[in-house]
Design an enzyme around this catalytic site. Structure first.
Site, PDB file in Angstrom:
ATOM      1  N   GLU A 127     -31.743 -62.201  21.561  1.00 10.63           N
ATOM      2  CA  GLU A 127     -32.386 -60.887  21.676  1.00 10.63           C
ATOM      3  C   GLU A 127     -31.537 -59.845  20.953  1.00 10.63           C
ATOM      4  OE1 GLU A 127     -31.534 -59.351  25.915  1.00 10.63           O
ATOM      5  OE2 GLU A 127     -30.768 -61.389  25.846  1.00 10.63           O
ATOM      6  N   CYS A 134      10.844 -52.477  12.510  1.00  8.86           N
ATOM      7  CA  CYS A 134      11.972 -51.570  12.662  1.00  8.86           C
ATOM      8  C   CYS A 134      12.946 -52.217  13.639  1.00  8.86           C
ATOM      9  CB  CYS A 134      11.462 -50.241  13.208  1.00  8.86           C
ATOM     10  SG  CYS A 134      12.742 -49.271  13.995  1.00  8.86           S
ATOM     11  N   ASP A 165     -27.701 -50.808  20.342  1.00  3.66           N
ATOM     12  CA  ASP A 165     -26.497 -50.005  20.145  1.00  3.66           C
ATOM     13  C   ASP A 165     -26.602 -48.718  20.962  1.00  3.66           C
ATOM     14  OD1 ASP A 165     -24.061 -49.334  19.220  1.00  3.66           O
ATOM     15  OD2 ASP A 165     -24.679 -48.904  17.161  1.00  3.66           O
ATOM     16  N   CYS A 207      14.340 -46.059  18.579  1.00  5.67           N
ATOM     17  CA  CYS A 207      13.372 -45.516  17.608  1.00  5.67           C
ATOM     18  C   CYS A 207      12.314 -44.717  18.363  1.00  5.67           C
ATOM     19  CB  CYS A 207      12.718 -46.651  16.830  1.00  5.67           C
ATOM     20  SG  CYS A 207      11.377 -46.083  15.762  1.00  5.67           S
ATOM     21  N   GLU A 216     -29.354 -51.240  28.633  1.00  6.44           N
ATOM     22  CA  GLU A 216     -28.782 -50.302  27.675  1.00  6.44           C
ATOM     23  C   GLU A 216     -29.579 -49.007  27.624  1.00  6.44           C
ATOM     24  OE1 GLU A 216     -26.171 -51.822  26.457  1.00  6.44           O
ATOM     25  OE2 GLU A 216     -25.543 -50.744  24.648  1.00  6.44           O
ATOM     26  N   TYR A 262     -31.687 -55.943  30.371  1.00  8.56           N
ATOM     27  CA  TYR A 262     -31.432 -57.270  29.798  1.00  8.56           C
ATOM     28  C   TYR A 262     -30.529 -58.147  30.662  1.00  8.56           C
ATOM     29  CZ  TYR A 262     -27.411 -54.597  28.047  1.00  8.56           C
ATOM     30  OH  TYR A 262     -26.317 -53.785  27.952  1.00  8.56           O
ATOM     31  N   LYS A 321     -29.132 -56.853  20.026  1.00  4.83           N
ATOM     32  CA  LYS A 321     -28.030 -56.168  20.701  1.00  4.83           C
ATOM     33  C   LYS A 321     -28.249 -54.679  20.465  1.00  4.83           C
ATOM     34  CE  LYS A 321     -23.033 -56.180  21.265  1.00  4.83           C
ATOM     35  NZ  LYS A 321     -22.750 -54.750  21.122  1.00  4.83           N
ATOM     36  N   CYS A 350      13.006 -43.710  12.201  1.00  2.63           N
ATOM     37  CA  CYS A 350      14.383 -43.612  12.697  1.00  2.63           C
ATOM     38  C   CYS A 350      15.400 -44.084  11.657  1.00  2.63           C
ATOM     39  CB  CYS A 350      14.549 -44.398  13.992  1.00  2.63           C
ATOM     40  SG  CYS A 350      14.541 -46.181  13.754  1.00  2.63           S
ATOM     41  N   LYS A 379     -22.885 -60.440  15.319  1.00  2.00           N
ATOM     42  CA  LYS A 379     -22.941 -59.109  14.720  1.00  2.00           C
ATOM     43  C   LYS A 379     -23.566 -59.146  13.332  1.00  2.00           C
ATOM     44  CE  LYS A 379     -20.822 -56.529  17.770  1.00  2.00           C
ATOM     45  NZ  LYS A 379     -19.775 -55.641  17.394  1.00  2.00           N
ATOM     46  N   LYS A 423     -27.653 -66.077  24.835  1.00  2.00           N
ATOM     47  CA  LYS A 423     -27.234 -66.381  26.212  1.00  2.00           C
ATOM     48  C   LYS A 423     -27.753 -67.756  26.600  1.00  2.00           C
ATOM     49  CE  LYS A 423     -27.731 -61.489  27.312  1.00  2.00           C
ATOM     50  NZ  LYS A 423     -28.590 -60.441  27.871  1.00  2.00           N
ATOM     51  N   SER A 449     -17.784 -57.539  28.749  1.00  2.00           N
ATOM     52  CA  SER A 449     -18.284 -57.305  27.398  1.00  2.00           C
ATOM     53  C   SER A 449     -18.542 -58.669  26.764  1.00  2.00           C
ATOM     54  CB  SER A 449     -17.316 -56.446  26.592  1.00  2.00           C
ATOM     55  OG  SER A 449     -16.058 -57.044  26.590  1.00  2.00           O
ATOM     56  N   LEU A 450     -18.870 -58.678  25.497  1.00  2.00           N
ATOM     57  CA  LEU A 450     -19.267 -59.935  24.861  1.00  2.00           C
ATOM     58  C   LEU A 450     -18.292 -60.313  23.763  1.00  2.00           C
ATOM     59  CD1 LEU A 450     -23.080 -59.205  24.418  1.00  2.00           C
ATOM     60  CD2 LEU A 450     -22.065 -60.850  26.004  1.00  2.00           C
ATOM     61  N   CYS A 496      12.968 -47.971   8.457  1.00  2.00           N
ATOM     62  CA  CYS A 496      11.949 -47.411   9.344  1.00  2.00           C
ATOM     63  C   CYS A 496      11.712 -45.952   8.955  1.00  2.00           C
ATOM     64  CB  CYS A 496      12.398 -47.501  10.794  1.00  2.00           C
ATOM     65  SG  CYS A 496      11.331 -46.578  11.920  1.00  2.00           S
ATOM     66  N   ASP A 506     -21.862 -19.375  37.547  1.00  2.00           N
ATOM     67  CA  ASP A 506     -22.196 -19.843  36.200  1.00  2.00           C
ATOM     68  C   ASP A 506     -22.068 -18.708  35.193  1.00  2.00           C
ATOM     69  OD1 ASP A 506     -22.615 -22.263  37.260  1.00  2.00           O
ATOM     70  OD2 ASP A 506     -24.786 -22.316  36.933  1.00  2.00           O
ATOM     71  N   ALA A 507     -22.471 -17.499  35.635  1.00  2.00           N
ATOM     72  CA  ALA A 507     -22.427 -16.359  34.719  1.00  2.00           C
ATOM     73  C   ALA A 507     -20.977 -16.033  34.339  1.00  2.00           C
ATOM     74  CB  ALA A 507     -23.091 -15.148  35.366  1.00  2.00           C
ATOM     75  N   ARG A 539     -20.644 -48.297  32.559  1.00  2.00           N
ATOM     76  CA  ARG A 539     -19.766 -49.455  32.550  1.00  2.00           C
ATOM     77  C   ARG A 539     -18.323 -49.069  32.881  1.00  2.00           C
ATOM     78  NH1 ARG A 539     -16.600 -52.090  28.674  1.00  2.00           N
ATOM     79  NH2 ARG A 539     -16.349 -54.270  29.206  1.00  2.00           N
TER      80      ARG A 539
HETATM   81  S1  IVH Z   1     -25.527 -58.849  27.840  1.00  2.00           S
HETATM   82  C1  IVH Z   1     -22.194 -60.435  30.439  1.00  2.00           C
HETATM   83  N1  IVH Z   1     -27.449 -58.135  26.187  1.00  2.00           N
HETATM   84  O1  IVH Z   1     -23.185 -55.040  24.336  1.00  2.00           O
HETATM   85  C2  IVH Z   1     -22.999 -59.942  29.312  1.00  2.00           C
HETATM   86  N2  IVH Z   1     -25.452 -56.818  26.236  1.00  2.00           N
HETATM   87  O2  IVH Z   1     -20.556 -55.989  23.540  1.00  2.00           O
HETATM   88  C3  IVH Z   1     -23.553 -58.619  29.548  1.00  2.00           C
HETATM   89  N3  IVH Z   1     -25.504 -54.888  24.766  1.00  2.00           N
HETATM   90  O3  IVH Z   1     -21.486 -54.006  27.211  1.00  2.00           O
HETATM   91  C4  IVH Z   1     -24.113 -57.995  28.369  1.00  2.00           C
HETATM   92  N4  IVH Z   1     -27.525 -55.218  23.981  1.00  2.00           N
HETATM   93  O4  IVH Z   1     -23.566 -52.672  26.499  1.00  2.00           O
HETATM   94  C5  IVH Z   1     -26.207 -57.870  26.647  1.00  2.00           C
HETATM   95  N5  IVH Z   1     -29.222 -57.580  24.831  1.00  2.00           N
HETATM   96  C6  IVH Z   1     -28.005 -57.326  25.287  1.00  2.00           C
HETATM   97  C7  IVH Z   1     -27.269 -56.214  24.844  1.00  2.00           C
HETATM   98  C8  IVH Z   1     -25.985 -55.999  25.344  1.00  2.00           C
HETATM   99  C9  IVH Z   1     -26.467 -54.433  23.963  1.00  2.00           C
HETATM  100  C10 IVH Z   1     -24.182 -54.256  24.942  1.00  2.00           C
HETATM  101  C11 IVH Z   1     -23.737 -54.047  26.358  1.00  2.00           C
HETATM  102  C12 IVH Z   1     -22.410 -54.736  26.464  1.00  2.00           C
HETATM  103  C13 IVH Z   1     -21.997 -54.832  25.037  1.00  2.00           C
HETATM  104  C14 IVH Z   1     -21.034 -55.976  24.814  1.00  2.00           C
END
Ligand code: IVH
Length: 700
Positions: free
Chosen positions: A123, A441, A127, A447, A181, A233, A125, A426, A321, A297, A89-90, A423, A40-41, A146
């Site tokens: 619920e 183009c 961040d 190109c 999260e 969650y 979301k 090119c 959102k 959900k 993801s959602l 373009c 490390d040093a 993930r």
């Molecule tokens: S449910 C299959 N619940 O949002 C659904 N996701 O845009 C699994 N996130 O990757 C996700 N709060 O990281 C769920 N109350 C919540 C959340 C949540 C934040 C995030 C999560 C996911 C992303 C999707």
């Protein structure tokens, strides 16, 4: 070793290159191979020497200099773990109307009558970044990020330092993967940044970056000193259900000792969820942690299972959102970039401004009409005002997408922007076809911009995803003419290996690592290859649809070569695939019949071992591999559910009947398709007979 003060510029340059290479090798030895080669040093002294030289010769600083890294050296070197249940993801909703549509789609899929509702949980979301925690017999065995949804990074040691994450739980199913999260509260974030500043370390832009940077430390003692929190969650792999419904399952996670968000509510209708959304939004500023929307959900887990998932997102959940954040700034320049399909995309360079915790210096301008103030339907936007260099504009940013310009606040003194006719890269003609918003183009593979964008797409995360071969490396190798087309990547070692090892910033180990990563990708699933080719209109999920339909490369290629636009059996079969429209079909045929594109594909395919795409698990499925057509009115399940179930059982669902059709399912009032099936001798089933056929197989 010479004193830093005694180095001349040439020596300093060599020395910096040497240090970057040594440190890259040391990182790999330490983190990938778990076999440190320097102490490390010694590592710290290299880092300090690097910094001292950079301070004397700032212009020599390398882009990937170790001194650019935040805090302790964030070294790449976590083990990889494959998710047993993919981390999806959602989908997003931005307006109330999107939420009503979501509910309608669900009720339609499930054939729920209008007078009967579906219940949802709502619920915040959070961040932060998602994390999966696997417990076996109540003991935490690993924690995984993930990643790309399929494979994540093993951050077990770091996760164990988070006080919200229990190491042992009792009364849980034997196997339980808790998902949730990792985040940082506002007060902890501010305190952390104050400490960072005091110690001369780089401050974090926002709590999410701070949480991500803290969780992804290779030294878990650093993570331990970072104030991370965790909300549970959801769940992944599990040996028995937690409960029958989402709400009860979450409560049970709470009972097992996990932190559960206290703003989760069970709502009986879309009106009620929107009321809860408004309530959460009104509390946003005082919650003490960042949220960027509300997640809905379906509560009933049986219904969730029936709804299932699309490629990357569940049908049973959506993220509503919060409205975009806005800021005002100046347009400093307008640049026209050329994308991988040749599209000329204008981008505004902005005076940097912070929007929602992120510094923004560019905004998309879409196309020529958009700059002029005309939308895709020919209607005026921004009251018909155009955008010019020198204008003061209001920009907005929703989610992670590139910011957009909402309005010109104050006209500058720049001239009207002239959209290029050639373009900019090119100089081939830029052609805007009748009825199209986008100019392209016409240079194709000649190109340089198109070539390089195609390559960047090829190596991107959901395509070939080659570790260590990112945008920067693609640019560098293509500048050197080492990589001009995908096949060259797989010839890099053979043709340019020794030269690469001699380059600044590349050590023996980093080069070997790159070649290993490239070799690993010689074996590639068909869907990733199809997506990676970057054919117009063919996104990730269409690539999967095509791969599932044709199964292996040879069948796919044979079909493409046999297809002529708008005629013949191969064209009809391609168009009949559910989810493949005429525009995409035409793009596919064009691509494979363009000699240069085809030659590039041929050269690539020779270097690869293309994995056939296995149908989803279909043990005992009586319809695996069969081509099924649904026609008429289905009365027992919705058309969408029938199709999704058939696909989950490994069937190919087609929209038209041909000699290749195995089963026609005829609902009420079936007409011409039924007649055609009968005349071709295709097996036909009533809706009930179909359900009986698939009953008892793995998915139903
Ligand atoms: S449910 C299959 N619940 O949002 C659904 N996701 O845009 C699994 N996130 O990757 C996700 N709060 O990281 C769920 N109350 C919540 C959340 C949540 C934040 C995030 C999560 C996911 C992303 C999707």
């Amino acid at each position: 070793m010479k004193n830093v003060d005694d180095l001349n510029e040439a020596e300093a340059s060599d020395e910096l290159a040497r240090i970057v290479g040594l440190m890259a090798d040391a990182d790999i030895a330490y983190h990938q191979n778990d076999a440190p080669e320097i102490s490390d040093a010694e590592y710290d002294s290299l880092k300090n020497r690097n910094l001292a030289i950079e301070q004397r010769f700032p212009s020599l600083k390398h882009e990937d200099s170790p001194s650019n890294k935040v805090g302790a050296p964030v070294r790449s070197g976590f083990g990889k773990i494959k998710h047993i249940v993919p981390m999806l993801s959602l989908g997003n909703a931005f307006t109330d109307e999107d939420v009503f549509d979501f509910d309608k789609r669900i009720r339609k899929f499930l054939s729920v009558d209008d007078d009967q509702g579906v219940a949802y949980t709502a619920e915040p979301k959070i961040d932060g970044l998602s994390l999966a925690l696997r417990y076996e017999k109540g003991k935490l065995v690993f924690a995984v990020t993930r990643g790309d949804g399929e494979v994540g990074e093993d951050v077990t040691n770091n996760a164990k330092t988070i006080s919200d994450i229990p190491h042992k739980i009792s009364g849980a199913p034997e196997i339980l993967e808790v998902r949730g999260e990792v985040y940082m509260t506002h007060s902890d974030f501010e305190a952390l940044n104050a400490t960072q500043a005091k110690n001369g370390n780089k401050e974090f832009a926002n709590p999410r970056n701070a949480a991500a940077g803290s969780l992804r430390q290779l030294d878990s003692s650093i993570t331990a000193n970072r104030p991370l929190a965790f909300f549970a969650y959801a769940w992944g792999d599990i040996s028995e259900p937690l409960a029958d419904a989402q709400m009860e399952s979450i409560k049970r996670l709470g009972g097992l000792g996990f932190s559960i968000n206290n703003l989760i509510r069970l709502c009986q209708s879309p009106d009620e969820i929107i009321r809860h959304y408004t309530k959460i939004e009104s509390q946003r500023a005082v919650l003490g942690y960042d949220i960027d929307g509300v997640v809905y959900k379906v509560n009933d887990l049986t219904l969730q299972a029936r709804l299932g998932s699309r490629t990357n997102t569940p049908r049973w959940a959506i993220a509503h959102k919060f409205p975009a954040e806005v800021a005002t700034t100046l347009v400093e320049a307008i640049e026209v970039q050329v994308g991988r399909t040749g599209a000329l995309s204008p981008v505004a360079h902005l005076k940097p401004v912070t929007v929602g915790g992120v510094v923004v210096s560019r905004a998309t301008l879409h196309n020529e009409d958009y700059i002029k103030g005309i939308d895709s339907k020919g209607q005026p936007i921004r009251k018909g005002g155009d955008i010019r260099v020198g204008d003061t504009v209001e920009i907005y940013r929703a989610g992670d997408v590139i910011p957009k310009i909402r309005e010109v606040i104050k006209r500058g003194d720049g001239p009207v922007f002239e959209f290029p006719k050639k373009c900019p890269i090119c100089n081939s003609d830029a052609i805007r076809e009748e009825g199209e918003a986008v100019a392209r183009c016409s240079g194709g593979f000649s190109c340089a911009a198109q070539r390089i964008e195609k390559l960047k797409h090829f190596v991107s995360r959901n395509a070939f995803d080659i570790d260590g071969l990112g945008v920067k490396q693609v640019e560098m190798f293509s500048e050197k003419n080492w990589i001009n087309e995908p096949a060259d990547i797989f010839l890099l070692e053979e043709n340019h290996g020794p030269k690469l090892k001699a380059l600044d910033g590349w050590g023996e180990k980093s080069v070997t690592k790159l070649f290993n990563a490239i070799n690993e990708r010689k074996s590639i699933p068909l869907n990733r290859l199809l997506f990676g080719l970057g054919i117009r209109h063919v996104g990730e999920s269409s690539a999967m649809t095509l791969a599932r339909f044709y199964g292996d490369w040879t069948s796919f290629e044979t079909a493409m070569m046999a297809a002529q636009k708008h005629e013949g059996e191969a064209w009809n079969a391609l168009n009949a695939i559910d989810g493949i429209g005429e525009v995409m079909a035409a793009a596919l045929v064009d691509f494979f019949h363009e000699p240069r594109a085809k030659a590039i594909v041929d050269r690539l395919v020779k270097r690869l071992e293309i994995q056939a795409v296995a149908a989803p698990e279909t043990y005992g499925s009586p319809v695996a591999g069969k081509t099924v057509v649904f026609t008429g009115t289905l009365e027992l399940v919705s058309r969408a559910e029938a199709k999704a179930t058939a696909e989950n059982l490994g069937a190919k669902v087609s929209g038209s009947v041909s000699a290749k059709t195995d089963i026609l399912v005829a609902g009420a009032k079936a007409g011409s398709k039924l007649k055609k099936a009968e005349s071709l001798g295709v097996k036909t089933l009533s809706e009930q007979a179909w359900l009986d056929l698939i009953a008892g197989s793995s998915d139903s």
